[in-house]
Design a protein around this motif. Structure first.
Motif, short mmCIF file in Angstrom:
data_model
loop_
_atom_site.label_atom_id
_atom_site.label_comp_id
_atom_site.label_asym_id
_atom_site.label_seq_id
_atom_site.Cartn_x
_atom_site.Cartn_y
_atom_site.Cartn_z
N ASN A 134 93.23 -41.23 -62.81
CA ASN A 134 94.19 -40.77 -63.82
C ASN A 134 93.84 -41.32 -65.19
OD1 ASN A 134 96.13 -39.46 -61.94
ND2 ASN A 134 96.41 -41.56 -61.19
N LEU A 135 94.24 -40.60 -66.24
CA LEU A 135 94.06 -41.10 -67.59
C LEU A 135 95.23 -42.01 -67.95
CD1 LEU A 135 92.80 -37.98 -69.60
CD2 LEU A 135 91.49 -39.71 -68.35
N GLU A 166 90.15 -44.31 -67.77
CA GLU A 166 90.37 -43.65 -66.49
C GLU A 166 90.60 -44.71 -65.43
OE1 GLU A 166 88.66 -39.73 -64.22
OE2 GLU A 166 87.23 -41.01 -65.27
N VAL A 226 87.57 -41.34 -73.65
CA VAL A 226 87.98 -41.97 -72.40
C VAL A 226 86.87 -42.88 -71.89
CG1 VAL A 226 88.77 -41.56 -70.04
CG2 VAL A 226 89.37 -39.92 -71.86
N ILE A 231 86.62 -33.84 -70.64
CA ILE A 231 87.59 -34.06 -69.58
C ILE A 231 88.70 -33.01 -69.68
CG2 ILE A 231 89.27 -35.71 -68.65
CD1 ILE A 231 87.37 -37.93 -69.65
N ARG A 241 84.60 -37.85 -72.71
CA ARG A 241 84.03 -39.09 -72.16
C ARG A 241 83.45 -39.92 -73.29
NH1 ARG A 241 85.43 -41.23 -67.83
NH2 ARG A 241 85.04 -39.31 -66.63
#
Length: 289
Positions: free
Chosen positions: A183-184, A179, A233, A274, A211
């Protein structure tokens, strides 16, 4: 990451499985294949890949055309993070792989896919290994993380926990998301070296994006023959490095041995979700690439 089918180095390889890259033996067609793939991915990735990866791409822009010369590449990489790139004939045994990474040597296949294989190749080639992995090794935080993972891999063999570390590698080094600025972004080599998965990982509604949690990742199964159904993420490379270095893995392995593996695509009550995926791609309903 898979164990090589051989239990000793093939003929012509050194005891650590390294071989000469033999850069001068590449054909014009092989160099053209690299250039075509490099141009396609480097045009696609801005706005998709992490800042660290995009910054690291400059390390691949060398004086010779086509496939990078590992000697010149290693000289540039060594000045940045102390890493070098060494050629191997293909997949190598786990212990060999760990030993190289723990000593800042990234092993790369010296062959490249044929033109008709641009979009998929089962065994990693020089484009996946070098374009996918090396830019991230120019980032000091990620370079240190891979060293820590290699050192952890050597220790994991004493605890019969190789599969746990393989999952951590898979969901970070190969297929990790980060992240950045809300934004990813992608940073895993298996994503950034693939046109289709570079789009799928961020845009398709099918996969779960969860996550990162160390224990959770190490319990989660994965597949090697298609796009992922889970992506994990991380909040930052600093945090990924911190949790890896600070964790005592021996008691964690013992704790995980008492718990079942988590099937692909399953979401647990404690997961920080997410995006919850539809899993349509896995069910053959998606229009993904």
């Amino acid at each position: 990451m898979e164990t090589h089918v051989l239990d000793r180095p093939p003929e012509g390889a050194n005891s650590d499985w390294t071989i000469p890259q033999n850069w001068s033996a590449y054909t014009a067609e092989e160099h053209a294949t690299w250039d075509r793939l490099f141009e396609r991915q480097s045009r696609l990735l801005p706005g998709r890949a992490s800042k660290a990866f995009l910054n690291g791409l400059d390390v691949l822009r060398l004086s010779k055309p086509g496939i990078p010369d590992f000697e010149e590449l290693s000289e540039r990489l060594m000045k940045l993070t102390g890493w070098q790139v060494v050629a191997v004939p293909g997949l190598v045994p786990d212990a060999v792989f760990y030993e190289h990474l723990a000593n800042r040597r990234f092993v790369a296949g010296n062959f490249i896919r044929r033109p008709e294989q641009l979009d998929y190749l089962q065994e990693p080639d020089v484009f996946h290994d070098v374009f996918g992995h090396v830019p991230m090794l120019a980032d000091p935080r990620f370079a240190d993380y891979v060293v820590a993972w290699g050192e952890g891999g050597l220790r994991s063999m004493k605890y019969d926990a190789i599969h746990r570390l393989a999952r951590l590698y898979w969901y970070t080094v190969e297929f990790g998301l980060i992240e950045e600025d809300g934004n990813l972004r992608i940073y895993g080599a298996g994503i950034v070296s693939s046109k289709g998965e570079s789009i799928f990982a961020l845009d398709d509604p099918s996969p779960n994006r969860l996550r990162f949690d160390l224990a959770r990742v190490m319990r989660t199964e994965y597949r090697i023959d298609d796009y992922q159904q889970n992506y994990f993420v991380i909040p930052s490379f600093d945090e990924l490095l911190r949790v890896t270095v600070k964790t005592d893995f021996a008691p964690l392995y013992a704790q995980l041995d008492g718990k079942p593996d988590i099937p692909i695509a399953e979401i647990l009550a404690g997961d920080e979700v997410i995006t919850r995926g539809t899993q349509d791609y896995a069910q053959g309903k998606s229009l993904a690439l």
